[in-house]
Structure formats: structure tokens, C-alpha cells
Design an enzyme around this catalytic site. Structure first.
Site, mmCIF file in Angstrom:
data_model
loop_
_atom_site.group_PDB
_atom_site.id
_atom_site.type_symbol
_atom_site.label_atom_id
_atom_site.label_comp_id
_atom_site.label_asym_id
_atom_site.label_seq_id
_atom_site.Cartn_x
_atom_site.Cartn_y
_atom_site.Cartn_z
ATOM 1 N N THR A 120 0.823 -1.203 0.000
ATOM 2 C CA THR A 120 0.000 0.000 0.000
ATOM 3 C C THR A 120 0.861 1.259 0.000
ATOM 4 O OG1 THR A 120 -1.509 1.282 1.396
ATOM 5 C CG2 THR A 120 -0.106 -0.289 2.529
ATOM 6 N N ASP A 121 0.289 2.356 -0.502
ATOM 7 C CA ASP A 121 1.005 3.645 -0.445
ATOM 8 C C ASP A 121 1.110 4.166 0.987
ATOM 9 O OD1 ASP A 121 -1.679 4.334 -0.066
ATOM 10 O OD2 ASP A 121 -1.742 5.842 -1.651
ATOM 11 N N GLU A 122 0.309 3.594 1.907
ATOM 12 C CA GLU A 122 0.326 4.105 3.285
ATOM 13 C C GLU A 122 1.647 3.853 3.991
ATOM 14 O OE1 GLU A 122 -2.955 3.232 5.758
ATOM 15 O OE2 GLU A 122 -4.421 3.571 4.182
ATOM 16 N N TYR A 147 -1.900 -0.529 11.159
ATOM 17 C CA TYR A 147 -2.040 -1.207 9.859
ATOM 18 C C TYR A 147 -0.860 -0.899 8.958
ATOM 19 C CZ TYR A 147 -3.300 -1.623 4.941
ATOM 20 O OH TYR A 147 -3.263 -1.891 3.591
ATOM 21 N N LYS A 151 2.242 -3.267 7.365
ATOM 22 C CA LYS A 151 2.486 -3.416 5.913
ATOM 23 C C LYS A 151 3.917 -2.988 5.576
ATOM 24 C CE LYS A 151 0.050 -4.536 3.075
ATOM 25 N NZ LYS A 151 -0.309 -5.887 2.523
ATOM 26 N N ILE A 188 -16.029 4.339 0.748
ATOM 27 C CA ILE A 188 -17.007 4.484 -0.349
ATOM 28 C C ILE A 188 -18.179 3.518 -0.200
ATOM 29 C CG2 ILE A 188 -17.285 4.147 -2.855
ATOM 30 C CD1 ILE A 188 -14.665 5.758 -3.215
ATOM 31 N N GLY A 272 -4.719 10.056 14.513
ATOM 32 C CA GLY A 272 -3.539 9.955 13.637
ATOM 33 C C GLY A 272 -3.848 9.962 12.158
HETATM 34 P P1 NAD Z 1 -9.700 -7.192 2.363
HETATM 35 O O1 NAD Z 1 -9.708 -6.950 3.824
HETATM 36 O O2 NAD Z 1 -10.922 -6.914 1.575
HETATM 37 O O3 NAD Z 1 -9.309 -8.719 2.079
HETATM 38 C C1 NAD Z 1 -8.279 -9.368 2.776
HETATM 39 C C2 NAD Z 1 -8.470 -10.881 2.617
HETATM 40 O O4 NAD Z 1 -7.375 -11.528 3.304
HETATM 41 C C3 NAD Z 1 -9.767 -11.400 3.222
HETATM 42 O O5 NAD Z 1 -10.410 -12.279 2.325
HETATM 43 C C4 NAD Z 1 -9.305 -12.139 4.475
HETATM 44 O O6 NAD Z 1 -10.143 -13.228 4.830
HETATM 45 C C5 NAD Z 1 -7.925 -12.604 4.050
HETATM 46 N N1 NAD Z 1 -7.050 -12.869 5.200
HETATM 47 C C6 NAD Z 1 -6.859 -12.081 6.292
HETATM 48 N N2 NAD Z 1 -6.012 -12.690 7.139
HETATM 49 C C7 NAD Z 1 -5.632 -13.851 6.560
HETATM 50 C C8 NAD Z 1 -4.761 -14.909 6.922
HETATM 51 N N3 NAD Z 1 -4.077 -14.886 8.095
HETATM 52 N N4 NAD Z 1 -4.601 -15.964 6.095
HETATM 53 C C9 NAD Z 1 -5.279 -15.999 4.921
HETATM 54 N N5 NAD Z 1 -6.134 -15.036 4.516
HETATM 55 C C10 NAD Z 1 -6.297 -13.983 5.328
HETATM 56 O O7 NAD Z 1 -8.451 -6.388 1.802
HETATM 57 P P2 NAD Z 1 -8.232 -5.703 0.366
HETATM 58 O O8 NAD Z 1 -8.724 -4.329 0.403
HETATM 59 O O9 NAD Z 1 -8.714 -6.645 -0.679
HETATM 60 O O10 NAD Z 1 -6.632 -5.639 0.338
HETATM 61 C C11 NAD Z 1 -5.877 -6.700 -0.238
HETATM 62 C C12 NAD Z 1 -4.401 -6.321 -0.185
HETATM 63 O O11 NAD Z 1 -4.179 -5.109 -0.908
HETATM 64 C C13 NAD Z 1 -3.865 -6.063 1.219
HETATM 65 O O12 NAD Z 1 -2.552 -6.579 1.292
HETATM 66 C C14 NAD Z 1 -3.862 -4.559 1.348
HETATM 67 O O13 NAD Z 1 -2.865 -4.126 2.253
HETATM 68 C C15 NAD Z 1 -3.520 -4.163 -0.080
HETATM 69 N N6 NAD Z 1 -3.991 -2.830 -0.528
HETATM 70 C C16 NAD Z 1 -5.302 -2.466 -0.380
HETATM 71 C C17 NAD Z 1 -5.733 -1.249 -0.877
HETATM 72 C C18 NAD Z 1 -7.181 -0.808 -0.771
HETATM 73 O O14 NAD Z 1 -7.497 0.337 -1.125
HETATM 74 N N7 NAD Z 1 -8.099 -1.653 -0.322
HETATM 75 C C19 NAD Z 1 -4.823 -0.380 -1.513
HETATM 76 C C20 NAD Z 1 -3.471 -0.790 -1.629
HETATM 77 C C21 NAD Z 1 -3.079 -2.029 -1.153
HETATM 78 O O1 DAU Z 2 -4.126 3.954 0.509
HETATM 79 C C1 DAU Z 2 -4.352 2.563 0.456
HETATM 80 C C2 DAU Z 2 -5.179 2.138 1.642
HETATM 81 O O2 DAU Z 2 -6.505 2.604 1.414
HETATM 82 C C3 DAU Z 2 -5.164 0.636 1.866
HETATM 83 O O3 DAU Z 2 -3.865 0.229 2.209
HETATM 84 C C4 DAU Z 2 -6.138 0.229 2.962
HETATM 85 O O4 DAU Z 2 -6.202 -1.189 3.065
HETATM 86 C C5 DAU Z 2 -7.511 0.765 2.622
HETATM 87 O O5 DAU Z 2 -8.426 0.471 3.654
HETATM 88 C C6 DAU Z 2 -7.446 2.270 2.399
HETATM 89 O O6 DAU Z 2 -7.108 2.947 3.635
HETATM 90 P P1 DAU Z 2 -7.866 4.304 4.087
HETATM 91 O O7 DAU Z 2 -7.747 4.388 5.548
HETATM 92 O O8 DAU Z 2 -7.436 5.439 3.242
HETATM 93 O O9 DAU Z 2 -9.367 3.901 3.612
HETATM 94 P P2 DAU Z 2 -10.813 4.056 4.301
HETATM 95 O O10 DAU Z 2 -11.786 3.560 3.282
HETATM 96 O O11 DAU Z 2 -10.865 3.487 5.650
HETATM 97 O O12 DAU Z 2 -10.952 5.652 4.410
HETATM 98 C C7 DAU Z 2 -10.764 6.499 3.300
HETATM 99 C C8 DAU Z 2 -10.855 7.942 3.802
HETATM 100 O O13 DAU Z 2 -12.205 8.202 4.201
HETATM 101 C C9 DAU Z 2 -10.000 8.219 5.015
HETATM 102 O O14 DAU Z 2 -9.513 9.549 4.929
HETATM 103 C C10 DAU Z 2 -10.980 8.112 6.193
HETATM 104 C C11 DAU Z 2 -12.269 8.612 5.580
HETATM 105 N N1 DAU Z 2 -13.534 8.049 6.109
HETATM 106 C C12 DAU Z 2 -13.640 6.708 6.241
HETATM 107 C C13 DAU Z 2 -14.832 6.143 6.664
HETATM 108 C C14 DAU Z 2 -14.981 4.648 6.842
HETATM 109 C C15 DAU Z 2 -14.614 8.900 6.384
HETATM 110 O O15 DAU Z 2 -14.513 10.145 6.245
HETATM 111 N N2 DAU Z 2 -15.796 8.338 6.781
HETATM 112 C C16 DAU Z 2 -15.954 7.005 6.955
HETATM 113 O O16 DAU Z 2 -17.060 6.551 7.322
#
Ligand code: NAD
Ligand code: DAU
Length: 331
Positions: A120-122, A147, A151, A188, A272
Site C-alpha cells: 500500500t502507499d500508506e 495497519y 504493511k 465508499i 492519527g
Molecule cells: P480485504 O480486507 O478486503 O481482504 C483481505 C483478505 O485476506 C480477506 O479475504 C481475508 O479473509 C484474508 N485474510 C486475512 N487474514 C488472513 C490470513 N491470516 N490468512 C489468509 N487469509 C487472510 O483487503 P483488500 O482491500 O482486498 O486488500 C488486499 C491487499 O491489498 C492487502 O494486502 C492490502 O494491504 C492491499 N492494498 C489495499 C488497498 C485498498 O485500497 N483496499 C490499496 C493498496 C493495497
Molecule cells: O491507501 C491505500 C489504503 O486505502 C489501503 O492500504 C487500505 O487497506 C484501505 O483500507 C485504504 O485505507 P484508508 O484508511 O485510506 O481507507 P478508508 O476507506 O478506511 O478511508 C478512506 C478515507 O475516508 C479516510 O480519509 C478516512 C475517511 N472516512 C472513512 C470512513 C470509513 C470517512 O470520512 N468516513 C468514513 O465513514
């Protein structure tokens, strides 16, 4: 090619598997997923007869050793992924994101297999709103939350195994994904499903926080580009030039869903809370030729709204559980 996809029942992993069945039908897919609260087995139902599914944890040393040995490539999506949960209970984040990645690396090293690590970019921390810079592959790691620190720890382990043990691995760090099959705890889908149920969107703090949105299919196509055309040992940032602040996203959702512009409420901010993420993906574009296809966030969000409206059985039960957590957290 035999491919082990960890976390394939989650948001990005399931979209990856569905897309790969279309674009790379010769890849033999095994999904390993422990089916945490974030998974949804229904996501893989359309391809259930075309893949192998194993329920189990990446932290299970014996299981991961067997599965890595039986495949050519591991694409590692599995993670605990939600910042708010990591602030509530960091333990599963360390167990899965750090120990789980360590187990995969050891199996990859032992059996001489290839790994693509999804990150992730985080891991780079955050930027000021007026900073002209964006994250690049040389930005120092500076994570803010439990988190993102787990990562970043996983990324460092992968980099160390590349350098010290010469494993064949690539890494990618992507910005915020949106699209179908995302858990309703995330920003979203939380707002879309809330509006569908007659609940106002919830904005953390001032809402000026910026995220760099990318459609999940663009992320997954970039992952394939890196696997096929990237250089082993390298890190690639994935982004689609989609910076929007949270107020702008809520305004667009309200407009697309036919609600007044002021029909949302402010809730407590996330401790944070990272201010801004922004990705420079020029290395990926120059080396692999990848380009995003969903550059219009309006049409991408409309399609996402349509998907949630058409699939209430996919999300209704997890919605109630997610909102119970938010009630407890005061958000
Ligand atoms: P998600 O939470 O929707 O899915 C994660 C999956 O991993 C789930 O199906 C869960 O059951 C499985 N899992 C969790 N712990 C496990 C374990 N110990 N063994 C096997 N499976 C396990 O997450 P996502 O949003 O699909 O993210 C997937 C990957 O992409 C992550 O590595 C996340 O850090 C990365 N990522 C996410 C985003 C985003 O915007 N969602 C952006 C950049 C990178
Ligand atoms: O940047 C990549 C990351 O994006 C991934 O690594 C993470 O797995 C993914 O969850 C996401 O992290 P964020 O914390 O940015 O996503 P989230 O959807 O939780 O929140 C997006 C933004 O919206 C953040 O600034 C917090 C805000 N937010 C979130 C929720 C749930 C709100 O304002 N209201 C809300 O109800």
C-alpha cells in the site's frame, strides 16, 4: 502457470481472480484465504468450479509450505486491511501482515518459487495538502498507523529476503482502490450502502483528507503487468492520478444518488488520520506500458453504486456488523 493467490476472497483478491479467469484462462488458480470477517465467499461463486479454494491462514507454517511447493508463483494479497480496526486491536495485523508474510517468504525461499507482494502507499506516511511532491519508489518508509506499520514491516521483510537470500520477488504499493465487492466498512461502500438504507454519509473530521483513488481492475491489471514485464527485485508504485478529498467524494456520491449536497454528517476523526496520499506511477508506466482505463471517477463510482444497489444480499449482513463496530468506536 500454477498460481497461489492469498486473500483471494477479499475485495482486491476476488476481483483479481475473476479478472484473471477472463484474461489469463491458462493460469491454474489456488486461493488460500482464512475467511475472516472481511472475506465474502460469494465473491468467488462465479468461478468456484474453475479454481481450487483452500480455507486456512498464511501464518500456518505447514499449510503454506505445502501450497507454495505446489505452485510456481505466489500473489500475496492476504492482510488485515482496515486502519480503524488496527487502532482498536492491532494484534491480528501483526499476526497476519508480519508473521504471515514471513511464513510465505520462508516457503518461497525453501522451494525457489516466485513471489509478488501486494502493498500500500500508506507505508510512506502522508503528505501536506500543498506539497507539490508525490510518493515514489525512493520515498522513505514512514507509516502512521498500526495497519500501515505492519504493511511497511512486511515490505521490509520482502526486500531483505530479496537482498539476503536472492529470492525472485517483486513488490507493488498501490493507492486507495474502489469498485465492486469492497467490504462495507470502507469509506465508499459504507456511504453507498448507507444512502441505499436511508442513512446519511459520515465524514471523519473536516473531510479535507485526500486519497488517490484507483479502480480495482486498474490495480489488478497493473499487478499482471509487473508479473509479466517487471524486473525481479523491484518495487513499483501503482496509481491513476485520482486525487480527491473526502468531501468531494461524498458530494459526488450524493449527486449520483439523488440526495441534497448537505445530506451528510461529521463524525469523530480517526486518531492519527493521514492527511494526503499521492502516487507517482511513472516507473510502472515506463517499464511495463501499463495505463489506467478507468480515469473517470464519476462513471467508476456510478458503476460501483449500481453494483451495490443490485447486490444487497452480498452486503446486508456485514453492514449490520460493521456499523456495530463504528457505533462502539464513535465513528
Ligand atoms: P480485504 O480486507 O478486503 O481482504 C483481505 C483478505 O485476506 C480477506 O479475504 C481475508 O479473509 C484474508 N485474510 C486475512 N487474514 C488472513 C490470513 N491470516 N490468512 C489468509 N487469509 C487472510 O483487503 P483488500 O482491500 O482486498 O486488500 C488486499 C491487499 O491489498 C492487502 O494486502 C492490502 O494491504 C492491499 N492494498 C489495499 C488497498 C485498498 O485500497 N483496499 C490499496 C493498496 C493495497
Ligand atoms: O491507501 C491505500 C489504503 O486505502 C489501503 O492500504 C487500505 O487497506 C484501505 O483500507 C485504504 O485505507 P484508508 O484508511 O485510506 O481507507 P478508508 O476507506 O478506511 O478511508 C478512506 C478515507 O475516508 C479516510 O480519509 C478516512 C475517511 N472516512 C472513512 C470512513 C470509513 C470517512 O470520512 N468516513 C468514513 O465513514
Amino acid at each position: 502457470m500454477r498460481v497461489l493467490v492469498t486473500g483471494g476472497a477479499g475485495f482486491i483478491g476476488s476481483n483479481f481472480v475473476l479478472r484473471i479467469r477472463q484474461t489469463r484462462p491458462d493460469w491454474q488458480i489456488t486461493v488460500l484465504d482464512s475467511l475472516t470477517y472481511a472475506a465474502n465467499a460469494d465473491s468467488l461463486a462465479p468461478v468456484a468450479d474453475e479454481i481450487e479454494f483452500v480455507q486456512g491462514s498464511i501464518a500456518d507454517e505447514v499449510l503454506i509450505d505445502r501450497l507454495v511447493a505446489a505452485n510456481d508463483l505466489v500473489i500475496h494479497f492476504a492482510a488485515e486491511s482496515h486502519n480503524d480496526n488496527s487502532l482498536d486491536n492491532p494484534y491480528p495485523f501483526v499476526e497476519t501482515n508480519v508473521i504471515g508474510t514471513f511464513r510465505i517468504l520462508e516457503a518461497v525461499r525453501k522451494h525457489g518459487k516466485r513471489l509478488h507482494h501486494i502493498s500500500t502507499d500508506e507505508v510512506y506516511g502522508d503528505l501536506e495538502l500543498d506539497d507539490p511532491g508525490r510518493f515514489s519508489e525512493t520515498t522513505p518508509l514512514n507509516p502512521s498507523s498500526p495497519y500501515s506499520s505492519t504493511k511497511a514491516s512486511a515490505d521490509l521483510l520482502v526486500r531483505a529476503w530479496i537482498r539476503s537470500f536472492d529470492i525472485t520477488a517483486t513488490l507493488s504499493n498501490c493507492s486507495n482502490n474502489y469498485g465492486p465487492r469492497q467490504h462495507v466498512e470502507k469509506f465508499i461502500p459504507r456511504q453507498i450502502t448507507g444512502v441505499l438504507q436511508g442513512v446519511k454519509p459520515k465524514l471523519y473530521g473536516s473531510g479535507e483528507n485526500v486519497r488517490d483513488w484507483i479502480h480495482v481492475d486498474d490495480h489488478n491489471d497493473a499487478v499482471v503487468s509487473i508479473i509479466e514485464d517487471g524486473r525481479p527485485g523491484e518495487t513499483y508504485l501503482i496509481g491513476a492520478d485520482g486525487e480527491q478529498n473526502n468531501r468531494e467524494i461524498i458530494a459526488l456520491l450524493l449527486e449520483l444518488m439523488g440526495k441534497p449536497a448537505d445530506w451528510f454528517e461529521h463524525v469523530n476523526d480517526r486518531p492519527g488520520h493521514d492527511l494526503r496520499y499521492a502516487i507517482d506511477s511513472s516507473k510502472l508506466r515506463a517499464e511495463t506500458g501499463w495505463l489506467p482505463r478507468y480515469s473517470d471517477i464519476r462513471s467508476g463510482l456510478q458503476a460501483t453504486i449500481d453494483w451495490y444497489a443490485a447486490n444487497p444480499t452480498w452486503w446486508t449482513s456485514s453492514k449490520e456488523a460493521a456499523e456495530q463496530v463504528y457505533t462502539r468506536l464513535g465513528r
